[in-house]
Design a protein around this motif. Structure first.
Motif, short mmCIF file in Angstrom:
data_model
loop_
_atom_site.label_atom_id
_atom_site.label_comp_id
_atom_site.label_asym_id
_atom_site.label_seq_id
_atom_site.Cartn_x
_atom_site.Cartn_y
_atom_site.Cartn_z
N UNK A 2 -5.57 -13.85 33.78
CA UNK A 2 -4.36 -13.45 33.08
C UNK A 2 -4.74 -12.75 31.78
N UNK A 4 -4.04 -8.64 29.66
CA UNK A 4 -3.21 -7.44 29.65
C UNK A 4 -4.07 -6.19 29.76
N UNK A 9 -3.42 -2.92 27.00
CA UNK A 9 -3.36 -3.69 25.76
C UNK A 9 -4.57 -4.61 25.74
N UNK A 13 -3.23 -12.40 26.46
CA UNK A 13 -1.89 -12.98 26.45
C UNK A 13 -1.84 -14.20 25.54
N UNK A 14 -0.77 -14.29 24.78
CA UNK A 14 -0.57 -15.48 23.94
C UNK A 14 -1.44 -15.49 22.70
N UNK B 16 6.63 -6.80 24.95
CA UNK B 16 5.27 -7.28 25.17
C UNK B 16 5.18 -8.79 24.89
N UNK B 17 5.84 -9.17 23.80
CA UNK B 17 5.80 -10.59 23.41
C UNK B 17 6.52 -11.46 24.44
N UNK B 20 4.46 -11.84 27.46
CA UNK B 20 3.40 -12.81 27.16
C UNK B 20 3.91 -14.23 27.27
N UNK B 23 4.45 -15.22 30.97
CA UNK B 23 3.20 -15.58 31.65
C UNK B 23 2.68 -16.94 31.18
#
Lengths: 460, 273
Positions: A2, A4, A9, A13-14, B16-17, B20, B23
């Motif tokens: 997982x 991007x 990007x 993520x996170x 995008x956030x 995120x 996911x």
């Protein structure tokens, strides 16, 4: 996997700015402050430890507002001072406190005041100070005794001006007009002294080249609001009679002495930014406090003492880096504050806490919610949001009607009612013609007045 | 040029956030269900263990305190009183103990793929929340059997549970990160939770202890939450509402401090494991 990467990007993520450890740590620091201060306030409250009159005054004001009797604010002895402050913020707080409880007020107050530490840190970083210096000053702000104590030992809406001023400056140095404008509007809701502080904030901003436009707007707006809503400028008269009490000593130790030491320190170190605009509002507040007699007739924990905090912190921050030596001095100074706070907490809280809390609670439960109650200032807030409170002191010259309940715990002083006042109430309790005794155990007295007590009959 | 691109930039950032977060939520959900499945896989009774454990403990403690020592919790029968406290306590204690090993026990997974490590303790706590829901069903059955009146204020239970989840996750993040560095944390937490249990009003009524001790016990946020949960179900009024805000403040601190600590230690995971 997982990530991007496919969307071009590179950030996983996170892992956005929200999840950066520094940001969480700063917020955790503020929540820690809120948790400690809320715990102290609630523990004091649940142990029936003295709160000043202001908390009872605010609760009474909330009650009157919720009943649609805001016009009575001026007439009620406990809320007259709030009426003169002309703070519309009371109308926002009233339904919240009535529905969520007094502890919510403590929590909200701690959060609001604590958030000022974040603003100060942010301002320091924007002004190019190191993370260490910004964090050190932010911590000193959080430990500033008048700020904590004004709301742990009592409640004052005006202390919310301290973080508000810092956030105003933060929005100004970040060039954000919308946030600045909203906060300026909110500031008007905190009362007349805060409108004055907004003028001083504007002057401070006006004296900095990069944000002078924000300063001009703040000064013009606050002055316009003052002239339209508040009734004229109150010039304080000299009221200090030169009496040096413990409270005056603490005030000198915690507010005046550090102020002088800081000024001396920056002069000795000959910083380029020694002369910065933030000394002007700082000096103005000190002069104002001394002139109005805050030093002599109240504690160092008042809202007025607290208002020095933001300007003083900004003046130091604008001067430059603290440096290793000054950093150590700041650390020792803050630790000294903690020790003094601990001493004062013991002296004012733990030592005089009532040992008969159970009896006090039982007696209080016997008072009908609709009845008027005369009691000491640490007992009154336990009735919640009500407009039926009378403090035991003779400070307030109003007649107390027949049928009023009187709950006394003469074993523990509220710091306001003289022994003559308490003796007079006890004499009434012991006179069957004047009162009917309902409860007497472990030094707690509860009785009902058979006839009204006029101000002229009451001792001082 | 700058003005024209600014709104698009904001929108893109928000999308995008949100993507995120989506996911992140999906990953947590998958890991939590995997945790529950593997926990009860190859066991004869499977998910029933989530019911059997609190039942047996409640029966033992109910017999010892209710029958032998005659501890009074009137008007609520002691078994129901204790089971209620135990159900909420177990969620906290099991959640923390699951979180402790959630990172160190998944070394192979961490070596293979990249994903936000904070998902692991989150999923571990949420998996125990699923167990908790089964235990809650047992409590409801007992409430029905003993005909204990339940108040409408029980509707506040989800709000208090959300607070408890955040508090448990906060402690979970701290111990999960520290356990990667020092494996003693697992043992230490076992001990700490045992002490914590006795400082929380799980097996005794708070109103039965001395006033000063009550104040000290209520500073403990878990104790306050358990007391609140029992109050809203059985009495319909909160005995110490002022301590709710103390618990809220500590929960906020523990959650944020937990994430901050986890994120700070996270870069060391690869070196240590």
């Amino acid at each position: 996997m997982i990530s991007k990467e496919n969307s071009g990007i590179t950030q996983p993520v996170g892992q956005g700015a929200l999840l950066q450890p520094e940001r969480f740590a700063r917020w955790a620091w503020i929540w820690a402050y809120a948790a400690i201060v809320t715990t102290m306030a609630v523990v004091r409250y649940s142990l029936f430890v003295t709160h000043g009159f202001s908390l009872s005054g605010y609760l009474t004001a909330f009650s009157l507002i919720m009943q649609g009797r805001a016009t009575d604010l001026a007439a009620h002895s406990l809320t007259a001072f709030l009426f003169h402050q002309q703070a519309w913020g009371l109308w926002v707080l009233a339904p919240l406190v009535q529905n969520l409880g007094i502890a919510f007020l403590f929590f909200l107050s701690a959060m609001v005041i604590g958030s000022g530490g974040l603003a100060l840190y942010g301002i320091g970083r924007v002004w190019g100070r190191s993370s260490r210096t910004a964090a050190a000053l932010s911590s000193l702000y959080l430990l500033y005794p008048p700020l904590i104590a004004a709301n742990v030992y009592d409640f004052h809406l005006t202390t919310w001006a301290v973080p508000l001023i810092l956030w105003l400056v933060w929005f100004a140095v970040r060039g954000r007009w919308l946030g600045f404008g909203i906060l300026l509007l909110i500031g008007t809701g905190l009362g007349i002294s805060v409108t004055g502080a907004l003028v001083l904030t504007g002057i401070g901003l006006l004296l900095r080249r990069e944000v002078w436009r924000f300063g001009l707007v703040a000064v013009l707006f606050a002055l316009a609001y003052w002239s339209l809503i508040h009734r004229g400028l109150v010039i304080p008269a000299w009221a200090w009679q030169g009496h040096l009490s413990l409270r005056v000593g603490l005030y000198l130790l915690w507010v005046i002495l550090p102020l002088l030491a800081a000024i001396a320190g920056v002069i000795i170190r000959k910083r380029n930014n020694i002369v910065n605009g933030w000394w002007v509002p700082t000096a103005a507040i000190v002069v104002f406090n001394i002139a109005r007699g805050t030093v002599s007739d109240t504690s160092p924990f008042t809202d007025h003492s607290a208002l020095i905090g933001p300007f003083f912190a900004l003046a130091i921050l604008a001067t430059g880096e603290l440096g290793a030596k000054l950093g150590k001095v700041a650390l020792i100074w803050s630790l000294g504050w903690v020790v003094l706070m601990g001493g004062y907490l013991y002296h004012s809280t733990w030592r005089p806490r009532p040992a008969n809390v159970v009896e006090l609670s039982l007696a209080l439960a016997k008072v009908p919610p609709t009845a008027f109650l005369v009691s000491q200032s640490y007992i009154l807030p336990h009735r919640g949001v009500t407009d039926r409170d009378f403090p035991t002191t003779a400070l307030f010259g109003v007649p107390i009607p027949a049928g009023t309940y009187v709950l006394l715990n003469p074993k523990v002083s509220d710091g306001y009612s003289s022994s003559a006042v308490l003796t007079q109430w006890l004499n009434i309790a012991k006179s069957p013609g004047k009162s009917r005794l309902l409860y007497h155990k472990a030094g707690v007295w509860l009785f009902v007045l058979n006839r009204s007590v006029l101000p002229s009959e009451r001792k001082r | 040029m700058h003005n024209a691109s600014a709104p698009w930039g904001v929108r893109q950032r928000v999308v995008r956030r949100l993507a995120g977060v989506g996911l992140w939520v999906e990953l947590t959900r998958n890991l939590a269900s995997r945790d529950v499945e593997t926990r009860y896989k190859h066991s004869l009774l499977g998910l029933y263990w989530a019911i059997i454990n609190p039942l047996v403990t409640a029966a033992i403690f109910g017999f010892v305190f209710g029958v032998i020592f005659h501890v009074s919790t009137k008007p609520i029968p002691y078994v129901v009183f204790y089971l209620a406290g135990l159900t909420f306590w177990n969620f906290f204690a099991n959640g923390v103990m699951s979180a402790v090993g959630s990172v160190s026990g998944n070394a192979a997974l961490l070596a293979k793929i990249y994903f936000p490590r904070v998902v692991l303790p989150t999923a571990a706590v949420l998996a125990r929340f699923i167990d908790f829901l089964f235990s809650l069903m047992v409590l409801i059955v007992f409430i029905i059997i003993y005909q204990v009146p339940v108040h409408w204020t029980s509707l506040w239970l989800p709000v208090i549970l959300v607070m408890q989840i955040f508090f448990t996750m906060g402690i979970g993040y701290m111990v999960a990160a520290l356990n990667v560095l020092y494996r003693d944390v697992t043992q230490l937490m076992g001990l700490l939770l045992m002490v914590w249990l006795y400082f929380s009003p799980v097996m005794y009524r708070l109103s039965g202890v001395h006033q000063n001790l009550q104040t000290i016990l209520l500073i403990n946020p878990v104790g306050t939450m358990i007391e609140l949960e029992r109050n809203v179900i059985f009495t319909g009024h909160v005995l110490h509402p002022e301590y709710l805000w103390v618990a809220v403040a500590w929960t906020g601190f523990v959650f944020l401090a937990g994430i901050a600590l986890f994120k700070r230690v996270e870069p060391l995971f690869a070196e240590v494991m």
